[in-house]
Design a protein around this motif. Sequence first.
Motif, PDB file in Angstrom:
ATOM      1  N   ASN A 129       0.837  -1.215   0.000  1.00  0.00           N
ATOM      2  CA  ASN A 129       0.000   0.000   0.000  1.00  0.00           C
ATOM      3  C   ASN A 129       0.864   1.254   0.000  1.00  0.00           C
ATOM      4  O   ASN A 129       0.623   2.186   0.762  1.00  0.00           O
ATOM      5  N   THR A 130       1.888   1.263  -0.858  1.00  0.00           N
ATOM      6  CA  THR A 130       2.700   2.466  -0.975  1.00  0.00           C
ATOM      7  C   THR A 130       1.872   3.576  -1.606  1.00  0.00           C
ATOM      8  O   THR A 130       0.886   3.304  -2.289  1.00  0.00           O
ATOM      9  N   PRO A 131       2.252   4.843  -1.425  1.00  0.00           N
ATOM     10  CA  PRO A 131       1.443   5.953  -1.937  1.00  0.00           C
ATOM     11  C   PRO A 131       1.211   5.916  -3.447  1.00  0.00           C
ATOM     12  O   PRO A 131       0.138   6.277  -3.926  1.00  0.00           O
ATOM     13  N   SER A 132       2.204   5.458  -4.208  1.00  0.00           N
ATOM     14  CA  SER A 132       2.077   5.507  -5.665  1.00  0.00           C
ATOM     15  C   SER A 132       1.668   4.184  -6.288  1.00  0.00           C
ATOM     16  O   SER A 132       1.029   4.161  -7.338  1.00  0.00           O
ATOM     17  N   CYS A 133       2.057   3.056  -5.661  1.00  0.00           N
ATOM     18  CA  CYS A 133       1.806   1.740  -6.258  1.00  0.00           C
ATOM     19  C   CYS A 133       1.289   0.764  -5.207  1.00  0.00           C
ATOM     20  O   CYS A 133       1.665   0.830  -4.040  1.00  0.00           O
ATOM     21  N   THR A 134       0.453  -0.170  -5.682  1.00  0.00           N
ATOM     22  CA  THR A 134      -0.110  -1.178  -4.797  1.00  0.00           C
ATOM     23  C   THR A 134       0.210  -2.586  -5.271  1.00  0.00           C
ATOM     24  O   THR A 134       0.530  -3.456  -4.469  1.00  0.00           O
ATOM     25  N   LEU A 135       0.135  -2.837  -6.571  1.00  0.00           N
ATOM     26  CA  LEU A 135       0.509  -4.123  -7.145  1.00  0.00           C
ATOM     27  C   LEU A 135       1.868  -3.979  -7.812  1.00  0.00           C
ATOM     28  O   LEU A 135       2.046  -3.155  -8.707  1.00  0.00           O
ATOM     29  N   TYR A 136       2.843  -4.770  -7.351  1.00  0.00           N
ATOM     30  CA  TYR A 136       4.186  -4.743  -7.912  1.00  0.00           C
ATOM     31  C   TYR A 136       4.483  -6.052  -8.635  1.00  0.00           C
ATOM     32  O   TYR A 136       4.032  -7.129  -8.205  1.00  0.00           O
ATOM     33  N   SER A 137       5.265  -5.947  -9.710  1.00  0.00           N
ATOM     34  CA  SER A 137       5.760  -7.124 -10.395  1.00  0.00           C
ATOM     35  C   SER A 137       7.269  -6.989 -10.592  1.00  0.00           C
ATOM     36  O   SER A 137       7.754  -5.917 -10.980  1.00  0.00           O
ATOM     37  N   PHE A 138       8.006  -8.075 -10.298  1.00  0.00           N
ATOM     38  CA  PHE A 138       9.464  -8.073 -10.426  1.00  0.00           C
ATOM     39  C   PHE A 138       9.907  -9.280 -11.250  1.00  0.00           C
ATOM     40  O   PHE A 138       9.236 -10.313 -11.273  1.00  0.00           O
ATOM     41  N   GLN A 139      11.051  -9.145 -11.888  1.00  0.00           N
ATOM     42  CA  GLN A 139      11.661 -10.237 -12.609  1.00  0.00           C
ATOM     43  C   GLN A 139      12.483 -11.098 -11.645  1.00  0.00           C
ATOM     44  O   GLN A 139      13.262 -10.572 -10.840  1.00  0.00           O
ATOM     45  N   MET A 140      12.325 -12.392 -11.762  1.00  0.00           N
ATOM     46  CA  MET A 140      13.002 -13.308 -10.854  1.00  0.00           C
ATOM     47  C   MET A 140      14.525 -13.208 -10.953  1.00  0.00           C
ATOM     48  O   MET A 140      15.235 -13.182  -9.942  1.00  0.00           O
ATOM     49  N   ALA A 141      15.042 -13.153 -12.165  1.00  0.00           N
ATOM     50  CA  ALA A 141      16.486 -13.268 -12.361  1.00  0.00           C
ATOM     51  C   ALA A 141      17.261 -12.082 -11.792  1.00  0.00           C
ATOM     52  O   ALA A 141      18.349 -12.242 -11.250  1.00  0.00           O
ATOM     53  N   THR A 142      16.681 -10.885 -11.909  1.00  0.00           N
ATOM     54  CA  THR A 142      17.446  -9.680 -11.590  1.00  0.00           C
ATOM     55  C   THR A 142      16.871  -8.842 -10.461  1.00  0.00           C
ATOM     56  O   THR A 142      17.574  -7.987  -9.917  1.00  0.00           O
ATOM     57  N   GLY A 143      15.607  -9.032 -10.134  1.00  0.00           N
ATOM     58  CA  GLY A 143      14.954  -8.163  -9.165  1.00  0.00           C
ATOM     59  C   GLY A 143      14.462  -6.867  -9.775  1.00  0.00           C
ATOM     60  O   GLY A 143      13.952  -5.987  -9.078  1.00  0.00           O
ATOM     61  N   ARG A 144      14.590  -6.739 -11.085  1.00  0.00           N
ATOM     62  CA  ARG A 144      14.142  -5.517 -11.755  1.00  0.00           C
ATOM     63  C   ARG A 144      12.625  -5.425 -11.724  1.00  0.00           C
ATOM     64  O   ARG A 144      11.911  -6.402 -11.947  1.00  0.00           O
ATOM     65  N   LYS A 145      12.131  -4.224 -11.459  1.00  0.00           N
ATOM     66  CA  LYS A 145      10.689  -4.007 -11.436  1.00  0.00           C
ATOM     67  C   LYS A 145      10.129  -4.062 -12.851  1.00  0.00           C
ATOM     68  O   LYS A 145      10.601  -3.358 -13.739  1.00  0.00           O
ATOM     69  N   ARG A 146       9.126  -4.895 -13.057  1.00  0.00           N
ATOM     70  CA  ARG A 146       8.484  -4.986 -14.369  1.00  0.00           C
ATOM     71  C   ARG A 146       7.407  -3.925 -14.510  1.00  0.00           C
ATOM     72  O   ARG A 146       7.306  -3.257 -15.520  1.00  0.00           O
ATOM     73  N   PHE A 147       6.591  -3.770 -13.471  1.00  0.00           N
ATOM     74  CA  PHE A 147       5.596  -2.707 -13.468  1.00  0.00           C
ATOM     75  C   PHE A 147       5.073  -2.547 -12.054  1.00  0.00           C
ATOM     76  O   PHE A 147       5.280  -3.396 -11.183  1.00  0.00           O
ATOM     77  N   CYS A 148       4.390  -1.450 -11.813  1.00  0.00           N
ATOM     78  CA  CYS A 148       3.604  -1.282 -10.591  1.00  0.00           C
ATOM     79  C   CYS A 148       2.327  -0.544 -10.956  1.00  0.00           C
ATOM     80  O   CYS A 148       2.323   0.277 -11.878  1.00  0.00           O
ATOM     81  N   SER A 149       1.247  -0.862 -10.247  1.00  0.00           N
ATOM     82  CA  SER A 149      -0.048  -0.257 -10.536  1.00  0.00           C
ATOM     83  C   SER A 149      -0.681   0.229  -9.241  1.00  0.00           C
ATOM     84  O   SER A 149      -0.591  -0.438  -8.207  1.00  0.00           O
TER      85      SER A 149
END
Length: 446
Positions: free
Chosen positions: A98-118
Amino acid sequence: MRSGVLASSMWRPSRLRVVASLAAVGALALTGCGTDVDDIAVGPGKGWPAAYHDGRNGGSSPVVGAKKIALSWSRPIGGPVAEPVTIGPEGQMFLTTNTPSCTLYSFQMATGRKRFCSGLGPTAIATPSVVDGMTNVYVGDDKDNVGAVISFNYLGQPRWRTTVAGAPVSTQFTGDGNLLTVTQSGQVDVLSRQTGQRVVSTLQLLGQPDFLDNPNLTWPAAGQGLDECHVGEPQCPVANISALDTKTGRFFVTVWKPGKPTAALVALRYADNKIQQEWSADLLFGGSATSPTLSPDGKTVYVGDNTNRLIAVDTADGRTKWVQPLEWTPRGGISVSSDGTIIPSGDDGYLLALRDKGDAPEIAWERKDLDLRGTPVQTAGGTGYTAAAIGEGLNLITFDTKTGTTIDSDVLPGAQGSTTGTSVGAQGEVIVATRIGELFVFKPER
């Protein structure tokens, strides 16, 4: 408003509808040619597609677990996490906060890079996500104070949004590839994964309000009672993730109806284009914050209550088979492996394994020196994982599921408190998220 139709059109511009249609046609054409390519109707895939892995809430994986793992990466989320991390077939991970800007986060397994947030509504943090074989994710929402189920594709683009009464605290895939959702206020729906439309009539576990007698009656707020769900108190009528037998369509829900002294385990069945109740057993004293789990053969459902009991129930008629007193209140998931090893969870408890002997349980082993801080999981090859309190911090413990012996112990750097659960990836990765909001990914050592 017909939410499955109008809400879909509001979320998807015409270009996306065309692309989705072409994708469906292409996928069907490939399937018709006899290939093994996943088509548009594919349900859960490899990885960890639901909070407790599968429809039965098994908390175990067919992946052969590694005896030795090492931290690959970690990162702060920026907000608290309440539900286990889910993982798609290609290693894409999903979690809610429940962060102020994003609620649903997606990350890549291999690198930890954020794929998207909504950005979603505040109740999304309390709703478990599920992800299908096409890496479409499904989660709860209450943006603009209206409860809903919402779906995104792997890029974070909205696919559809369907209004429901309350917050969907339980989401599972049905045997025919649809989405079964249950809200904390007791609304049960089966939704099309492709459109969000209801495929059967809605069922209200607490009864349907009479709007003719009470014309000014309104539905409760979407988040009402959610704060009590994690302890299974009566303000949250449905507190847990349902266990579903995809072969029979039978599913099991914990329900605390208003005015009742005891919560019930309720058996329902989704079949023949309807949902109907089969039985109800008032056996959960003090309520329950333990998601029911089905045995591998589907004949027994295990559930805990708030009087420190683990209960085995006959799925055919609701008869209690046995009761095992525990030294703590079971909460979260119950891991039940393919060979029948039962490992309950609960942050006030310790690592313990049971065997079901039919009319009584048997303690296989216990580790009172390992204080649980999350939900244990089991994998093929006799390997299990759990977060435990070691000193002032947390460690990820790798253990032998046959004996309980510690195989490996890895520090969760800087972690405190508890974890939301343990998830296992398709390549044997082990993922945990802390409730205060940090994500850890471990990979097998080669």
